[in-house]
Motif scaffolding. Structure first.
Motif, short mmCIF file in Angstrom:
data_model
loop_
_atom_site.label_atom_id
_atom_site.label_comp_id
_atom_site.label_asym_id
_atom_site.label_seq_id
_atom_site.Cartn_x
_atom_site.Cartn_y
_atom_site.Cartn_z
N SER D 131 0.84 -1.20 0.00
CA SER D 131 0.00 0.00 0.00
C SER D 131 0.86 1.24 0.00
N LYS D 132 0.23 2.36 -0.19
CA LYS D 132 0.96 3.63 -0.22
C LYS D 132 1.52 4.00 1.16
N HIS D 133 0.92 3.39 2.21
CA HIS D 133 1.46 3.65 3.54
C HIS D 133 2.87 3.11 3.67
N ALA D 134 3.23 2.22 2.72
CA ALA D 134 4.55 1.61 2.80
C ALA D 134 5.65 2.60 2.45
N THR D 135 5.29 3.72 1.77
CA THR D 135 6.34 4.68 1.38
C THR D 135 7.15 5.13 2.59
N GLY D 136 6.47 5.32 3.70
CA GLY D 136 7.19 5.71 4.91
C GLY D 136 8.21 4.66 5.32
N LEU D 137 7.77 3.37 5.30
CA LEU D 137 8.68 2.29 5.68
C LEU D 137 9.81 2.16 4.67
N ILE D 138 9.50 2.35 3.37
CA ILE D 138 10.54 2.29 2.35
C ILE D 138 11.53 3.42 2.58
N LEU D 139 10.97 4.61 2.92
CA LEU D 139 11.80 5.78 3.17
C LEU D 139 12.81 5.52 4.27
N ILE D 140 12.32 5.03 5.41
CA ILE D 140 13.24 4.79 6.53
C ILE D 140 14.24 3.72 6.15
N GLY D 141 13.78 2.74 5.36
CA GLY D 141 14.70 1.72 4.86
C GLY D 141 15.78 2.34 4.01
N ASN D 142 15.39 3.27 3.13
CA ASN D 142 16.36 3.95 2.27
C ASN D 142 17.36 4.76 3.07
N VAL D 143 16.83 5.50 4.08
CA VAL D 143 17.73 6.31 4.91
C VAL D 143 18.77 5.42 5.57
N ILE D 144 18.30 4.29 6.13
CA ILE D 144 19.23 3.39 6.81
C ILE D 144 20.24 2.83 5.80
N ARG D 145 19.79 2.47 4.57
CA ARG D 145 20.70 1.94 3.56
C ARG D 145 21.69 3.02 3.12
N ASP D 146 21.17 4.25 2.92
CA ASP D 146 22.03 5.37 2.50
C ASP D 146 23.14 5.65 3.50
N LYS D 147 22.76 5.68 4.76
CA LYS D 147 23.71 6.08 5.81
C LYS D 147 24.29 4.85 6.49
N LEU D 148 24.21 3.68 5.82
CA LEU D 148 24.60 2.44 6.48
C LEU D 148 26.03 2.50 6.99
N TYR D 149 26.96 2.94 6.15
CA TYR D 149 28.36 2.96 6.55
C TYR D 149 28.56 3.86 7.78
N GLU D 150 27.97 5.07 7.72
CA GLU D 150 28.08 6.01 8.83
C GLU D 150 27.45 5.41 10.09
N LEU D 151 26.25 4.84 9.92
CA LEU D 151 25.54 4.28 11.06
C LEU D 151 26.32 3.13 11.67
N MET D 152 26.79 2.22 10.81
CA MET D 152 27.55 1.07 11.31
C MET D 152 28.78 1.54 12.07
N PHE D 153 29.47 2.54 11.47
CA PHE D 153 30.67 3.05 12.12
C PHE D 153 30.33 3.68 13.46
N ALA D 154 29.28 4.51 13.48
CA ALA D 154 28.90 5.20 14.71
C ALA D 154 28.45 4.20 15.77
N ILE D 155 27.71 3.16 15.36
CA ILE D 155 27.24 2.16 16.32
C ILE D 155 28.43 1.34 16.84
N MET D 156 29.39 1.01 15.95
CA MET D 156 30.59 0.31 16.41
C MET D 156 31.38 1.16 17.39
N LEU D 157 31.47 2.47 17.08
CA LEU D 157 32.15 3.41 17.97
C LEU D 157 31.45 3.43 19.33
N THR D 158 30.09 3.46 19.28
CA THR D 158 29.31 3.44 20.51
C THR D 158 29.63 2.20 21.32
N PHE D 159 29.62 1.03 20.65
CA PHE D 159 29.92 -0.20 21.38
C PHE D 159 31.35 -0.17 21.91
#
Lengths: 249, 249, 249, 249
Positions: D131-159
């Protein structure tokens, strides 16, 4: 005289509060402070009659204000004449005005009914709504309306993550700590308190699996739960700087 | 000699701290550390005489500094001559200087009066105020002044949300937990601790309705309460980068 | 053979980890996990001999690696010949390598000395430092260096606010709760825990004045304490997007 | 009839939910609410038969839906004919559909198996995904995929920071509070709870050295731990404004 009263009770053309409005505003604030202090037993105990008298005085002041408004509102073409006055009495803000003082004058014991006095907080808003101070409230309203879709989505996402976290901990610790995690609603409380980083500590996972789950969930999802905060802060900051630009021109 | 002393006690033309100012600065810092350590019973117990001696030494050093300042300040046209000295003695910073050491030399028991010694913290500011280190403090002052309207509005909004949350929980749990939520002032403590996400856990809603209210309030309004944080962080970050740009030119 | 070993123990020209380096990297990670698990009494109790054997095996592996490195490093002109080897042995990373395994092979009881094994974490960094994974660490290092002045100022401001809050609560509650607020150092603990919004709840103001002070302090200054967070997040986000732009070109 | 059913069970061309899909969606939501309420002993106790009946009704509704889907799916060329139906039955979402109701109809005691019912949450996603409500979920998925390297690095740094903080406190307080800091895994729990600013207060450093370490660690590294939050909030905010721009065109 009637005209002066009408002007003083309305908003000035430059949308400033008139002198009389300011006095009423201060009285409402004082009556709210009285309610706050009265609710504290260590202050009200032994001073019940004092507070009763103060409440009577405030009730009387608001009664006078109500009568003045009813008298002066006739100058407003919408509420002129007897029919207009009746229409005014049943208008939203007039009812709030009435509820906020009438019970305390009619039935002294109603003074104990806290809920009725909460209407005085509404009166603050009804006074503020037309003044220039309202721009701030309108602004935040606009930000929320502008970003409504984003905010709704982010808040739903937050609730989704809270729900999934609650289910995880319910499965992990439900049998070991039935009081804290023995059902999903109970776990929901823990999940909200944890993911908003409040962390009361009234419910804490104690098993190894529960703690490992909590570590993974919190590190991974606190960022997502903080998204509404980011949206609101950014939107508000943006709206305020635009407002400023507009003023500077 | 007098001129050298005057220069050393003032700020250098390049707004650096002079050597003598640095020495005084270190003495003030040391005297503050002494006060901090002395306040801790496990450190001061049994060492009262040592701390008394140290405080006497600091008092004597600050007395000499005060006399030197009084002597050298004559070179400042504003404070020259006897009348000028009297004027200097009653100037704001000279009074702070005097209060920060005089009581400890005159009345030994005054050493126990903690409040008087807090004035030494003010001395830190009085020394810093003219040095180049002050740019940072001026900067944060400017940011706060620049964003004053936004900050005031956001802080008022925060207090408004805290107040409404407190009223909600007072109505929901006031009768079940009178110690924690039995009055609005008591609920205000809980609401502040919760919405700032501190979450001490000394007061926690226990009823279903109280918990549901808390979940809805926190998820919806933590974002709003965090707005002042966002404004300050953004404003400060902006101001610092502008300062840097200015320096690079 | 020697050349192959040298290449495998160094970093590939494209700054990827070589296959051998990856194997060593995994062994170091495994040995750290072993240390973490061994520290937990409920896991190590009864399995002391197992853990001793595992530690011996890791020690032996790292010994072989050390000898290989010492043998192959001769191909590096800086460390060629006998004198070069001696120079290598006393180089920073070779000493870390040696400390991280030697004690466990020489003295079995040294196995209990936790601190020596912490050097293996340093080994992780020594391996990472030359690989492409290091770009992230270099990046965060650059951000911290770039924003050093701002960060130092913001952190000093944070400590300043924490100090002033601690003094306020020491004056307000020092006599009522001597255990929690009876000295400035004790109050500093409370102030840090509160202003970082951790809020353990081990020390909580109980008097009206203490609570009012806390409400005013927290609402007004949590924004300021969060400034370093904002600076770091913004700087890091900026640096990463610039890095990406550079890569895209 | 078959075609109507197929259309109603699929997504409309304008990617809106069809009326039938909405009804099913509401039934799934209601069945999840039932599961949540049933898990709470104070609600389900004494009402076991009611909940059993409700679960039977939901199971029956989902059975009918399943049969309808199986019947109508033949119009999809991919799943037409008998072989297509078999293929459909073993498709991912059909299996989820089956698991979410079959056990409760076949074995009444399976009703107690909470885990099986969790599949109904998955059904929510399976309905939403097209459904069109999925655009939001796709969006957050895209953001996470886009920033994956940064996020992974930041989360590893956090750990990494959490790990180092845990080791520090293990060394500082391991012997004084063995229950809380007696091993690195135990200290990891404390470090996570502290650096995410949750601060349950179930484990708190008590020694001077432990408290000083905590003060230094938290003030210095809460900023770094908050980096993933900043990245996600910024990325999400950016993606949403781009989405809006695209819609406005």
């Amino acid at each position: 005289m009637k005209e002066y009263l009408y002007k003083q009770l309305s908003v000035a053309p430059d949308s400033k509060l008139t002198n009389l409005s300011r006095v009423i505003y201060i009285f409402i604030l004082l009556s709210i402070i009285t309610i706050v202090l009265e609710s504290e037993p260590s202050i009200s105990f032994g001073n019940e009659s004092t507070f009763l008298t103060i409440n009577y005085i405030f009730g009387f002041i608001f009664l006078i204000e109500y009568i003045c408004r009813l008298y002066a509102v006739g100058l407003n073409p919408e509420y002129s004449g007897f029919a207009g006055r009746i229409k005014y009495i049943f208008s939203f803000y007039a009812i709030i005005d009435l509820i906020s003082f009438a019970p305390f004058l009619l039935i002294p014991t109603a003074s104990e009914s806290f809920l009725l006095r909460v209407f005085r907080v509404l009166r603050l808003f009804s006074l503020l709504k037309t003044s220039k101070h309202a721009t701030g409230l309108i602004l935040i309203g606009n930000v929320i309306r502008d970003k409504l879709y984003e905010l709704m989505f982010a808040i739903m996402l937050t609730f989704g993550i809270i729900f999934i976290s609650a289910v995880c901990l319910y499965l992990a610790e439900g049998e070991i700590q039935p009081e804290a995690f023995g059902s999903i609603p109970r776990s929901l409380w823990w999940a909200t308190v944890t993911l908003t980083t409040i962390g009361y500590g009234d419910m804490v996972p104690v098993t190894a699996i529960g703690k490992i789950l909590t570590i993974l969930i919190t590190v991974a999802s606190i960022g997502i739960v903080a998204i509404p905060t980011g949206i609101l802060a950014a939107g508000f900051s943006e709206a305020l700087s635009e407002l400023k630009k507009g003023k500077d021109k």
